[in-house]
Design an enzyme around this catalytic site. Structure first.
Site: not given
Ligand SMILES: Nc1ncnc2c1ncn2[C@@H]1O[C@H](COP(=O)(O)OP(=O)(O)O)[C@@H](O)[C@H]1O
Ligand SMILES: [Mg+2]
Length: 376
Positions: A101, A185
């Site tokens: 992530y 993101e």
């Protein structure tokens, strides 16, 4: 304004971040064609502006073009957290070894940017952060220095990502800063069995204040705003639709905000925020009235103006001219105060429109508009 995954993917690709080959379509037949072009096996992905599509059944592997068509048919029209799926992206399947992530967000409270990264990607990052905060690294990024190679190495190291991801971290910073984004993101960023680093999912939030130079994404956004907001935006009005029944027009954001409060205090609910700003012309007044009057929930309109540099007689002239072009269907309560208030009031008195009433105080006007809305 959020971008769709396929738009984020496009930006990533332009900035040299590796992404799977992919195409978008709105039809199941189209999905079959694309799957054929991409080599048969594909991942079919719902294009909606919300996360957790995988868990909701909006991301599925299809073995061949026929299966891709079938899967696309299932996913198109699906509802994911209140978002209807109108299009799907078909992507080449990637042989995932590890999922990470990474994101950059604007940390308004700290007045800086924050890199958030974790070696535990793929799943719900909020859940990882809540249950195992140590697994998520949060590194402030000085906006003036940005993410250099050294900074990227620091972020990767802190999060336990392979050193190889540093290049992507630098490029992703380029997406954030050069595309006017306030958030980027990638979840998951993956390392493939072949050792490549690829972005398999992307979320990009653009800064609304930079919308004027991001026309490229304009059309898709207009389709998702309310029709009144789209109409107001096209007229350059500062308009926000609310849930109530008293339409509100004022000059200056501060005055409009307090007008909302005062109307709410009078037992009615404001139907909108509309700041016509200083130097409001008759055209602005007419445009504003038109937008407000076309909201079926509106039962009365409160025009609250405190004349400063823009004198009240100019505003009154604007209202009178607007009355010539707008078909007024609901009562209008006008409060003019400040610079040239007496002249402004006289102009409206002279026009003597049956649906326009004047009040001398803000509280009195708000109460009157609220009463009209509740009884109308
Ligand atoms: N091109 C792809 N190849 C292989 N697996 C994929 C691909 N795209 C997504 N996935 C898998 O599906 C999961 C969910 O997809 P993702 O795009 O992250 O959607 P969401 O975050 O909305 O659930 C990913 O974590 C990844 O494991
Ligand atoms: Mg994801």
């Amino acid at each position: 304004m959020d971008l769709y995954e396929h738009q984020a993917r496009e930006l990533f690709e332009e900035h040299g971040i590796l992404v799977p080959r992919a195409e978008v379509t709105t039809s199941a037949k189209g999905a079959r064609e694309i799957a054929r072009r991409l080599g048969g096996r594909v991942v079919v992905k719902a294009q909606v502006k919300t996360g957790g599509r995988g868990k909701a059944g909006g991301v599925k592997l299809a073995a061949d073009p026929a299966a891709a068509e079938l899967t696309a048919r299932q996913i198109l029209g699906m509802d994911i957290k209140g978002h209807t799926v109108h299009s799907v992206m078909l992507a080449q399947p990637v042989d995932i070894e590890t999922e990470f992530y990474v994101s950059y967000v604007l940390d308004r409270a700290a007045g800086t940017f924050l890199a958030i990264a974790s070696a535990e990607g793929g799943m719900d990052i909020e859940e990882v952060a809540a249950t195992r905060p140590d697994a998520v690294a949060r590194i402030p990024v000085d906006p003036a220095e940005g993410v250099t190679g050294a900074k990227a190495a620091e972020i990767a190291e802190a999060a336990g990502l392979p050193a190889q991801t540093a290049d992507v971290l630098v490029r992703l910073w380029g997406v954030l800063t050069r595309e006017d984004a306030v958030l980027v993101e990638v979840n998951p960023l993956v390392r493939t069995a072949q050792g490549q680093i690829l972005a398999l999912d992307g979320k990009v939030t653009l800064d609304d204040n930079a919308r004027f130079r991001r026309e490229r994404w304009g059309a898709s956004e207009a389709a998702h705003e309310g029709p009144l907001e789209a109409e107001a935006a096209s007229k350059g009005l500062n308009y926000v639709k609310l849930d109530g029944e008293v339409g509100i027009i004022g000059n200056g954001a501060g005055l409009v905000m307090s007008t909302l409060d005062v109307v709410a205090g009078c037992g009615a609910r404001p139907a909108n925020f509309l700041d016509i700003g200083g130097g409001a012309s008759a055209q602005t007044m007419a445009d504003g009235l038109n937008v407000i009057l076309s909201d079926p929930a509106v039962r009365s309109v409160f025009v609250n103006v405190f004349g400063g540099i823009t004198a009240c007689d100019a505003v009154a002239d604007g209202i009178v001219k607007a009355l010539d072009t707008v078909r007024l269907t609901k009562p209008l309560v006008v409060r003019l105060d400040g610079n040239n208030a007496a002249r402004g009031r006289a102009i409206l008195d002279e026009r003597a429109h049956p649906l326009v009433q004047q009040a001398t105080t803000m509280d009195g006007a708000a109460q009157h508009a609220a009463d009209l809305a509740v009884s109308h």
